[in-house]
Structures are given as structure tokens and as C-alpha cells.
Design a protein around this motif. Sequence first.
Motif, PDB file in Angstrom:
ATOM      1  N   GLN A  87      -6.417  -3.492  -2.405  1.00 20.01           N
ATOM      2  CA  GLN A  87      -5.688  -3.778  -1.173  1.00 20.01           C
ATOM      3  C   GLN A  87      -6.540  -3.461   0.052  1.00 20.01           C
ATOM      4  N   CYS A  88      -7.255  -2.335   0.017  1.00 21.66           N
ATOM      5  CA  CYS A  88      -8.119  -1.958   1.154  1.00 21.66           C
ATOM      6  C   CYS A  88      -9.204  -3.002   1.369  1.00 21.66           C
ATOM      7  N   LEU A  89      -9.926  -3.329   0.311  1.00 28.09           N
ATOM      8  CA  LEU A  89     -11.038  -4.267   0.429  1.00 28.09           C
ATOM      9  C   LEU A  89     -10.552  -5.651   0.849  1.00 28.09           C
ATOM     10  N   SER A  90      -9.490  -6.112   0.240  1.00 30.83           N
ATOM     11  CA  SER A  90      -8.941  -7.427   0.598  1.00 30.83           C
ATOM     12  C   SER A  90      -8.464  -7.447   2.046  1.00 30.83           C
ATOM     13  N   VAL A 145      -3.618   4.336   7.430  1.00 32.30           N
ATOM     14  CA  VAL A 145      -2.535   4.015   6.495  1.00 32.30           C
ATOM     15  C   VAL A 145      -2.389   5.152   5.484  1.00 32.30           C
ATOM     16  N   LEU A 146      -3.506   5.623   4.970  1.00 32.02           N
ATOM     17  CA  LEU A 146      -3.462   6.723   4.010  1.00 32.02           C
ATOM     18  C   LEU A 146      -2.960   8.011   4.660  1.00 32.02           C
ATOM     19  N   ILE A 147      -3.402   8.271   5.869  1.00 34.93           N
ATOM     20  CA  ILE A 147      -2.925   9.458   6.580  1.00 34.93           C
ATOM     21  C   ILE A 147      -1.416   9.381   6.791  1.00 34.93           C
ATOM     22  N   MET A 165       0.826  -1.207   0.000  1.00 37.21           N
ATOM     23  CA  MET A 165       0.000   0.000   0.000  1.00 37.21           C
ATOM     24  C   MET A 165       0.862   1.260   0.000  1.00 37.21           C
ATOM     25  N   GLY A 166       1.975   1.235   0.704  1.00 37.14           N
ATOM     26  CA  GLY A 166       2.886   2.375   0.679  1.00 37.14           C
ATOM     27  C   GLY A 166       3.448   2.615  -0.713  1.00 37.14           C
TER      28      GLY A 166
END
Length: 136
Positions: A78-81, A96-98, A63-64
Motif C-alpha cells: 500500500q505504501c509503495l503503490s 499515516v502510521l503515526i 491501511m488503517g
Amino acid sequence: MSHQVDQEKWDRGAAKLEDVYQGVVPVVPQGFMDFADLMTEDCFGAVWTRDALDVRDRRLVVMGVIAAIGGPATWKIQCLSGLKRGDFDEHEVREVLIQATPYVGYPRAAEFVGVTEEAIAEYKAGLEAEEKGDDA
């Protein structure tokens, strides 16, 4: 030229891909596409199956990278999984996004806000459907 499949790595990779993506990304049948065979063997059969990091940690690394290079559709997957697999909850996926935002930049991170919320909404809808006994 067709790719020669390493059956053991492909089988291990297919099982890991199913575990990582929880049905969000299907395993492409072996032999259907060389690219898919290579990805199943190498990415999932050789890398995701290593012992040094668990699936959640590997997903966070991915994700990074996705946040840095772009790819909102892949971020959503990736988020949904990750939500379906229990790697994190909705608050953690937002965090994670923050966390990535100061490193990738606000304009880049802004591309992921909407798809993050879509993934959370899809996940919650799936849970509600399961509770009602519907197929989701």
C-alpha cells in the motif's frame, strides 16, 4: 467448481487494480485462479470503483485496517503503490502510521516502521532510475 466471471466487472476491476497498484501488484490473468477472479471482480470491480471515495481515501482506510489486523507485507504494498500513484508523499505515509499507532498499539505499529522505510527507499530508487533513464 470454477467461478463464472462477470466480464464487465472483471475488466473494470482489472483496470482499477492497475490504477491502484501501479504495477506493484500485477493483474492475474483471467481464469488462472478463481480467487484472483473473485478479487478482481468484487474488490476492485465493485468496491474500489464506487464514486463515494477516491483511491487515496480508500487506500487510507485499507491501511488503517492493515495496521489494526497486521500484515507488514501488505502495508508495504500500500505504501509503495500510494507513493507511485501520488496518493501521498513520504512524509504523509509516515504520518499515516503515526496516526494509527495510538489506536493499534505501539508493538503492532512497530512492525510497520521498517517496511514503511523500505517502501520509501524503493520508491526513491525507482525515481532515481527513471531520471537516469534506467528501467525500474
